[in-house]
Design a protein around this motif. Structure first.
Motif: not given
Length: 175
Positions: A48-53, A25-29, A100-102, A143-147
């Motif tokens: 929602l894995q992220t490299s953000l601080p 499974w790949r989520y853009g990462r 679309r997830h809403w 786009d995680h930010g959009e979610q």
């Protein structure tokens, strides 16, 4: 998408039993196996894995369990967070579709008050199947930010998801 899978899913033959293909499974990462998804806690954590601080994460998958992830999203979206297939671009063996997830933010999310507004995001998914129509590869791009952006628009609040769900007769028994 918000299900917790720990030992395979007996309702989907491509994830369970003799026919399992070690689906990636790949989520853009980086690609994940079903076992790695289980270690991340399932739910929305792999998505929602992220490299953000950490201080910039409205949702931190590193500290969430499958249960806390489920509670957070079912409290925020008591009527559900629907997944709609908007357009299918190709059929097997490589299935590509736009989704679309809403849902309506009618509950608090991580210290942010509900807005009652529709929260949505769009993305692309790619599923690859073998000759037996068993899924061997899954990729999601969005786009995680959009979610997450729509979930942090409400004013800050001190109401926990537990308090919010305890006051709702529908959510009271969702786990």
């Amino acid at each position: 998408m918000a299900s917790l899978v720990t030992e395979g899913d007996k309702y989907r033959s491509f994830l369970y039993g003799e026919g399992e293909k070690n689906t990636k499974w790949r989520y853009g990462r980086k690609a994940l196996t079903i076992e790695e998804i289980g270690k991340l806690g399932g739910g929305y954590n792999p998505l929602l894995q992220t490299s953000l601080p950490e201080k910039f994460r409205p949702y931190n998958p590193d500290v969430e369990s499958g249960e806390s992830s489920h509670k957070a999203f079912t409290t925020t979206f008591p009527r559900g967070f629907a997944l709609e297939i908007v357009h299918v671009y190709s059929g097997p063996p490589v299935i590509v579709y736009k989704f679309r997830h809403w849902g309506y933010m009618e509950g608090p999310f991580k210290g942010n008050a509900p807005t009652g507004e529709m929260v949505q995001f769009h993305g692309i998914a790619i599923f690859e199947v073998d000759e037996h129509k068993k899924i061997i590869k899954v990729e999601f791009f969005f786009d995680h930010g959009e979610q997450l952006g729509g979930l942090v628009k409400g004013a800050s609040t001190d109401i926990s998801p537990e308090e919010a769900s305890a006051s709702c007769p529908v959510l009271r028994n969702t786990g």
